[in-house]
Design an enzyme around this catalytic site. Structure first.
Site, PDB file in Angstrom:
ATOM      1  N   GLY A 223      -5.931  -5.749  10.925  1.00 23.15           N
ATOM      2  CA  GLY A 223      -5.033  -5.670  10.707  1.00 23.15           C
ATOM      3  C   GLY A 223      -4.304  -6.930   9.153  1.00 23.15           C
ATOM      4  CG  ASP A 224      -4.147  -9.329   6.189  1.00 23.84           C
ATOM      5  OD1 ASP A 224      -4.030  -8.592   4.529  1.00 23.84           O
ATOM      6  OD2 ASP A 224      -4.331 -10.905   6.320  1.00 23.84           O
TER       7      ASP A 224
END
Ligand SMILES: *[C@@H]1O[C@H](CO)[C@@H](O)[C@H](O)[C@H]1NC(C)=O
Ligand SMILES: *[C@@H]1O[C@H](CO)[C@@H](O)[C@H](O)[C@H]1NC(C)=O
Ligand SMILES: *[C@@H]1O[C@H](CO)[C@@H](O)[C@H](O)[C@H]1NC(C)=O
Ligand SMILES: *[C@@H]1O[C@H](CO)[C@@H](O)[C@H](O)[C@H]1NC(C)=O
Ligand SMILES: *[C@@H]1O[C@H](CO)[C@@H](O)[C@H](O)[C@H]1NC(C)=O
Ligand SMILES: *[C@@H]1O[C@H](CO)[C@@H](O)[C@H](O)[C@H]1NC(C)=O
Length: 442
Positions: A223-224
């Site tokens: 997610g990053d």
């Protein structure tokens, strides 16, 4: 399938290594990523000998701590191996020691406790001042090491989790997955890192104030940022002054819906240099390559070379952000301007790209010697390049690059582009390394 992005109900797996020294299983002399044979440890114990139960329910923190305490007595006798057999081994944070091999056998899973009290809070890193994820401190990683040398985490396709870090899967970490900080000679190879695409701060691999780092043959979907190269935060990072340098990334594939495939920064106050990236594929992602910085950071990003990148369904292929913001406190010096220079990106092909480049430097602090070559992108935006406060050179770029990237070609500009030395490209055809078409290296 969407899964919770919080601490509840998921596996929590994360690894931090601090001030770790050379891991002797790799040879660094001529080529960073060249492998030597793994050393055989003369002693070996199984975690079950220390009362551990692999039922996914019993908390095994004490068993890991006791086993490693016992194995410490073999550190000066060639080191030792801690064998983790098939099973689901629930644990809180534990510390590694030097001259250790943590071996996860097939179907062995080290399962991080979902109870935050099993992840003790320790002092923030000096190069970050007040801490990043927790003001005034930070949670200790699941598997943690400080001032170590000769550590191997590997196995027969086990799952963590893991330093030499290879043949492993990291699943659903609550924070940065693999975080070598103040380390030298680190290899992360054949590692798969998975976290929900909507989980915050789940960076894949963050080499931080570390040198001679090789990351090869990895698949990362988080997610990053998939990889974020860092070196400390504003006044704390400037004072600590430890750069990240000699970072090699080969054969990385992955996706990130909201962040970058490879990021540098935003914490780069100790400087980042000699970053060599090759044979990359990103799909269904937001940014492919991104440099993030801000006034107040100081430091530098220089001598970055990215080549052979394939992109599919990516929002922005190349992105520089000069006003990223985010400061540890209000004591940072707004006049501490970062130096961003000698960034070469070549041999890129992309389909279904929204924007080719959003390149924003800093007013009064241009990013210079930005060199783009042989970049062919199928871009949907009618304004593919948006550039401010940057300068550089471009050749064979489609859609045609912005005006600041069209410095007239004189030898001095060519030599201001950054190229890999032939030595570092030993596995490649050397004619590829030494030239950019139309601009022969002097
Ligand atoms: C390795 O483990 C993963 C996940 O547990 C599994 O999907 C994969 O098939 C395994 N690979 C081999 C070669 O056993
Ligand atoms: C990783 O796995 C491959 C194949 O499963 C094996 O050949 C190799 O020796 C393993 N590497 C390490 C460091 O254990
Ligand atoms: C470019 O990278 C891809 C992997 O993404 C690899 O398959 C291919 O061989 C590389 N091409 C060259 C010319 O090295
Ligand atoms: C660019 O993408 C569009 C839409 O997917 C496609 O129709 C077109 O053929 C592509 N152009 C090239 C040059 O690949
Ligand atoms: C270019 O980027 C700037 C931000 O740097 C933005 O304000 C502007 O709207 C962009 N221009 C276009 C045409 O997209
Ligand atoms: C390297 O490239 C040159 C020129 O393109 C070619 O003649 C040579 O055979 C190549 N060498 C290798 C090892 O691929």
């Amino acid at each position: 399938m969407r899964r919770p992005s919080t601490l509840v109900g998921v596996l929590l797996l994360v690894l931090t290594l601090i001030s770790c020294g050379p891991w002797r299983v790799w040879s660094w002399s001529s080529s960073l990523c060249k492998q030597k044979n793994l050393e055989v440890r003369p002693h070996s114990v199984s975690i079950t000998e220390f009362g551990a139960v692999g039922d996914g329910v019993t908390l095994n923190t004490k068993a890991f701590q006791n086993a490693i305490f016992y194995l410490n007595s073999f550190a000066d006798k060639g080191g030792a191996k801690l064998f983790v057999p098939a099973g689901r081994w629930l644990t809180g944070s534990f510390d590694l020691i030097s001259h250790l091999t943590l071996w996860l056998d097939k179907d062995a899973v080290i399962l991080g406790s979902t109870n935050p009290s099993d992840w003790p809070v320790v002092d923030p890193l000096p190069s970050y001042g007040h801490g990043r994820e927790l003001p005034g401190g930070r949670h200790k990683s699941l598997i943690y090491g400080q001032d170590l040398t000769d550590v191997v985490i590997t196995g027969n396709n086990g799952t963590i989790d893991g330093i030499l870090i290879s043949n492993l899967t990291f699943l659903d970490s609550p924070f940065w997955n693999i975080h070598p900080v103040y380390c030298s000679q680190v290899t992360v190879k054949k590692v798969k890192i998975l976290a929900p695409l909507d989980s915050p701060n789940t960076d894949g691999i963050d080499p931080d104030s570390s040198d001679n780092v090789c990351i090869e043959d990895c698949y990362i979907s988080t997610g990053d940022d998939l990889i974020a190269i860092k070196s400390g935060w504003d006044e704390y990072g400037i004072e600590f002054g430890r750069p990240s340098t000699n970072i090699v990334i080969n054969r990385l594939t992955g996706k990130t819906a909201v962040s970058a495939g490879i990021a540098i920064g935003s914490e780069m106050s100790g400087g980042v240099s000699e970053v060599h990236v090759q044979d990359i594929r990103f799909f269904d992602s937001y940014d492919a390559i991104r440099i993030k910085t801000s006034p107040g950071r100081g430091g530098y990003v220089r001598n970055v070379f990215v080549s052979n990148m394939t992109l599919e369904n990516v929002n922005t292929a190349i992105r520089f952000t000069g006003l990223y913001g985010e400061h540890p406190d209000d004591k940072y010096d707004p006049n501490a301007l970062p130096i961003i220079e000698k960034i070469t990106i070549k041999d890129v092909i992309g389909q279904n790209i929204k924007r080719a480049g959003l390149l924003e430097g800093i007013q009064g602090d241009n990013f210079v010697n930005i060199c783009l070559s042989n970049i062919i992108l199928n871009v949907s935006s009618s304004y593919p390049w948006n550039c401010s406060y940057i300068q550089g050179y471009s050749d064979s770029v489609s859609p045609e690059a912005c005006k600041p990237l069209k410095e007239r070609i004189f030898p001095e500009h060519c030599s201001d582009c950054y190229y890999l030395s032939n030595q570092l490209q030993s596995s490649k055809n050397q004619t590829r390394a030494g030239q950019i078409s139309g601009c022969i290296r002097s």
